[in-house]
Scaffold this motif. Structure first.
Motif, PDB file in Angstrom:
ATOM      1  N   LEU A   1       0.855  -1.187   0.000  1.00  0.00           N
ATOM      2  CA  LEU A   1       0.000   0.000   0.000  1.00  0.00           C
ATOM      3  C   LEU A   1       0.891   1.237   0.000  1.00  0.00           C
ATOM      4  O   LEU A   1       1.911   1.274   0.699  1.00  0.00           O
ATOM      5  N   CYS A   2       0.532   2.241  -0.783  1.00  0.00           N
ATOM      6  CA  CYS A   2       1.295   3.490  -0.833  1.00  0.00           C
ATOM      7  C   CYS A   2       0.480   4.621  -0.213  1.00  0.00           C
ATOM      8  O   CYS A   2      -0.711   4.766  -0.508  1.00  0.00           O
ATOM      9  N   VAL A   3       1.123   5.400   0.649  1.00  0.00           N
ATOM     10  CA  VAL A   3       0.502   6.579   1.246  1.00  0.00           C
ATOM     11  C   VAL A   3       1.229   7.797   0.692  1.00  0.00           C
ATOM     12  O   VAL A   3       2.404   8.015   0.979  1.00  0.00           O
ATOM     13  N   LEU A   4       0.534   8.567  -0.129  1.00  0.00           N
ATOM     14  CA  LEU A   4       1.107   9.767  -0.737  1.00  0.00           C
ATOM     15  C   LEU A   4       0.855  10.962   0.185  1.00  0.00           C
ATOM     16  O   LEU A   4      -0.288  11.296   0.467  1.00  0.00           O
ATOM     17  N   ILE A   5       1.941  11.597   0.647  1.00  0.00           N
ATOM     18  CA  ILE A   5       1.841  12.739   1.549  1.00  0.00           C
ATOM     19  C   ILE A   5       1.917  14.025   0.739  1.00  0.00           C
ATOM     20  O   ILE A   5       2.834  14.205  -0.065  1.00  0.00           O
ATOM     21  N   VAL A   6       0.947  14.916   0.949  1.00  0.00           N
ATOM     22  CA  VAL A   6       0.899  16.210   0.272  1.00  0.00           C
ATOM     23  C   VAL A   6       0.962  17.318   1.323  1.00  0.00           C
ATOM     24  O   VAL A   6       0.310  17.216   2.370  1.00  0.00           O
TER      25      VAL A   6
ATOM     26  N   GLY B   1       0.017  23.172  -1.383  1.00  0.00           N
ATOM     27  CA  GLY B   1      -0.936  22.659  -2.353  1.00  0.00           C
ATOM     28  C   GLY B   1      -0.349  21.515  -3.163  1.00  0.00           C
ATOM     29  O   GLY B   1       0.813  21.133  -2.998  1.00  0.00           O
ATOM     30  N   ILE B   2      -1.146  20.968  -4.050  1.00  0.00           N
ATOM     31  CA  ILE B   2      -0.699  19.853  -4.880  1.00  0.00           C
ATOM     32  C   ILE B   2       0.109  20.394  -6.053  1.00  0.00           C
ATOM     33  O   ILE B   2      -0.385  21.167  -6.862  1.00  0.00           O
ATOM     34  N   THR B   3       1.356  19.982  -6.132  1.00  0.00           N
ATOM     35  CA  THR B   3       2.272  20.462  -7.157  1.00  0.00           C
ATOM     36  C   THR B   3       2.376  19.457  -8.302  1.00  0.00           C
ATOM     37  O   THR B   3       1.856  18.339  -8.234  1.00  0.00           O
ATOM     38  N   ALA B   4       3.086  19.876  -9.340  1.00  0.00           N
ATOM     39  CA  ALA B   4       3.306  18.984 -10.484  1.00  0.00           C
ATOM     40  C   ALA B   4       4.068  17.734 -10.050  1.00  0.00           C
ATOM     41  O   ALA B   4       3.831  16.634 -10.566  1.00  0.00           O
ATOM     42  N   GLN B   5       4.976  17.881  -9.079  1.00  0.00           N
ATOM     43  CA  GLN B   5       5.737  16.732  -8.608  1.00  0.00           C
ATOM     44  C   GLN B   5       4.852  15.771  -7.819  1.00  0.00           C
ATOM     45  O   GLN B   5       5.033  14.549  -7.899  1.00  0.00           O
ATOM     46  N   ASP B   6       3.893  16.299  -7.064  1.00  0.00           N
ATOM     47  CA  ASP B   6       2.924  15.429  -6.382  1.00  0.00           C
ATOM     48  C   ASP B   6       2.177  14.583  -7.405  1.00  0.00           C
ATOM     49  O   ASP B   6       1.956  13.384  -7.202  1.00  0.00           O
TER      50      ASP B   6
END
Length: 489
Positions: free
Chosen positions: A266-271, A276-281
């Motif tokens: 499982l992957c947990v993506l931290i923002v 805010g949500i960037t292009a790299q996110d």
């Protein structure tokens, strides 16, 4: 934890080969090996199962940081000391080619005070000509000592044999289980709060937290048990754009983080909510989608943006905005948290449990074929070079066993082919095999349409839906000869 495997800590001054020995014991390249001192900052753990009894190996940062009193160096030293306190056996690693140093003698004095079994490991004895170099270390007074070459796998078997002889007896606990822990990769850009989140979860300074971006260089496996459920949290290095790394060490760190996505259940993506949500996110979310991994999006640092009024409305709006921007990861639930204050951290485990329950849900073959028939009739597939996709039969696979249930031909799951460092995934996304006239006629937009129709019957929160297309074989043709074709008229 009462049912944890024994702990063996690798200690020594910087650049004596601790990480190389760690990688050799666990049988895979986890720790970054580099000739620059001080590369290992976190204490990294992994299971060594080369012998009859598995144990956890800890790779610590160099115990001697020359003349350094900055906060990060203090945390590195503190983490290494904590690893020593939790370990059952200590491996003191020295460098045969550099010879005995005052730092080695001081470390030996400090380790003796812990009153734990200590094995002296004399590294970089690459061949017989180097063996006389080991005699100098007799002055440390440790018996027996082991002359090894971690790089060339020389003397490792003898060292493993001695470790096994000194391991403590296993505990007798009726609640002990052999279930493999769920691997959860914590991923995101640098300095978004990945290590802080893990520390909040385990309620301790397990991962090193610093405002300096790039603190975590290795992908650190952190064992954790909660309500007799086992987890391995993989604390990864921040994933930057490939063109902006300033050193080879950072390049390797990013490569390890990307590999951690592939080996995680499982992957947990931290923002970072403050940015805010960037292009790299979005790029990192794309890596998760490409790997077909179950996922959760955590919007961190809520404490810094939380309004004084109408908190629920503001939180709901942030979640909706995140879903719109990362639309291609629409199956991943979003959670607003503050790693600093611990707000909503408990809800992360509720989401994980929900995803685990969803992964066990199956759609019966009859129900599946009816809903796909209705989907084809309501919205026929597009024409591709004068031909149209035809569906003859569909079934959900059992991806742990790698075959199709309730009829159909043998299958190998695409996700199971991904590189993993331990077995098959414990959290298998639902996979459906569609027997068609020509798999190349499936348009990507139509694939997403069918996935959406499947979710109306079974939502599968947090899980990607995998549609595997196969041309109809003779066995399937005979089995489906009496079934109506699921194609547009």
């Amino acid at each position: 934890m009462p049912n944890r495997p024994p702990n063996v800590a690798i200690v020594g001054r910087p650049n004596v080969g601790k990480s190389a020995l760690f990688n050799r014991l666990v049988g895979r390249k986890i720790a970054i090996v580099h000739d620059q001192p001080g590369i290992t900052r976190d204490r990294i753990s992994a299971i060594c199962d080369r012998g009859a009894r598995p144990f956890t190996v800890w790779d610590t940062g160099g115990m001697a940081v020359p003349q350094s009193r900055d906060e990060l160096s203090v945390q590195v030293h503190r983490a290494a000391e904590q690893a020593l306190g939790e370990s059952d056996i200590l491996l003191l690693v020295v460098d045969a080619k550099e010879g005995l140093s005052p730092v080695d003698e001081e470390l030996a004095r400090v380790l003796r005070k812990l009153q734990k079994p200590i094995l002296l490991v004399i590294n970089k004895i690459d061949n017989e000509k180097h063996e006389p170099l080991a005699a100098e270390f007799d002055a440390l007074g440790f018996e027996p000592s082991f002359s090894i070459s971690a790089e060339h796998d020389r003397g490792i078997s003898d060292l493993l044999g001695e470790i096994e002889r000194r391991l403590p007896s296993p505990p007798h606990d009726s609640r002990v289980t052999s279930h493999e822990p769920l691997a959860v990769a914590i991923v995101g850009r640098p300095n978004v709060g990945k290590s802080s989140l893990i520390n909040s979860i385990v309620r301790g300074e397990r991962a090193i937290v610093s405002e300096l971006s790039g603190t975590t260089r290795d992908a650190v496996d952190i064992l954790y048990e909660r309500d007799w459920r086992k987890f391995v949290f993989i604390d990864t290095a921040g994933i930057r754009r490939r063109g902006k790394q300033s050193s080879s060490v950072e390049v390797f760190s990013v490569m390890r983080a990307e590999r951690s996505i592939r080996r995680a259940d499982l992957c947990v993506l931290i923002v970072d909510l403050t940015m805010g949500i960037t292009a790299q996110d979005k790029r990192i979310a794309g890596l998760i989608q490409k790997a077909r991994k179950p996922a959760i999006v955590v919007l961190n640092k809520w404490d810094l943006v939380k309004p004084r009024r109408r908190e629920k409305g503001a939180a709901r709006q942030l979640v909706e905005e995140a879903r719109e921007i990362i639309f291609f990861l629409e199956y991943a639930p979003a959670l607003i948290t503050s790693a600093l204050t611990g707000e909503n951290i408990e809800k992360l485990f509720s989401l994980i449990e929900t995803i685990q329950l969803a992964a066990r849900q199956r759609i019966g073959t009859g129900v599946l074929n009816r809903l796909l028939r209705q989907a084809f009739e309501a919205n026929p597939p597009p024409m591709v070079k004068g031909r149209r996709l035809k569906l003859f039969y569909a079934t959900q696979t059992s991806r742990k066993q790698g075959h199709v249930l309730e009829g159909g031909a043998p299958a190998t799951s695409p996700t199971a082919m991904l590189e993993r460092t331990r077995g098959s995934s414990l959290l298998q996304p639902p996979e459906f095999v569609l027997f068609v006239n020509d798999p190349s006629l499936m348009a990507e937009t139509y694939r997403r349409y069918l996935e959406a129709r499947v979710r109306k019957t079974e939502p599968y929160p947090g899980l990607p839906i995998i549609l595997t297309l196969r041309p109809r074989t003779g066995n399937v043709r005979r089995a489906t000869s009496r079934m109506p074709r699921l194609s547009a008229k």
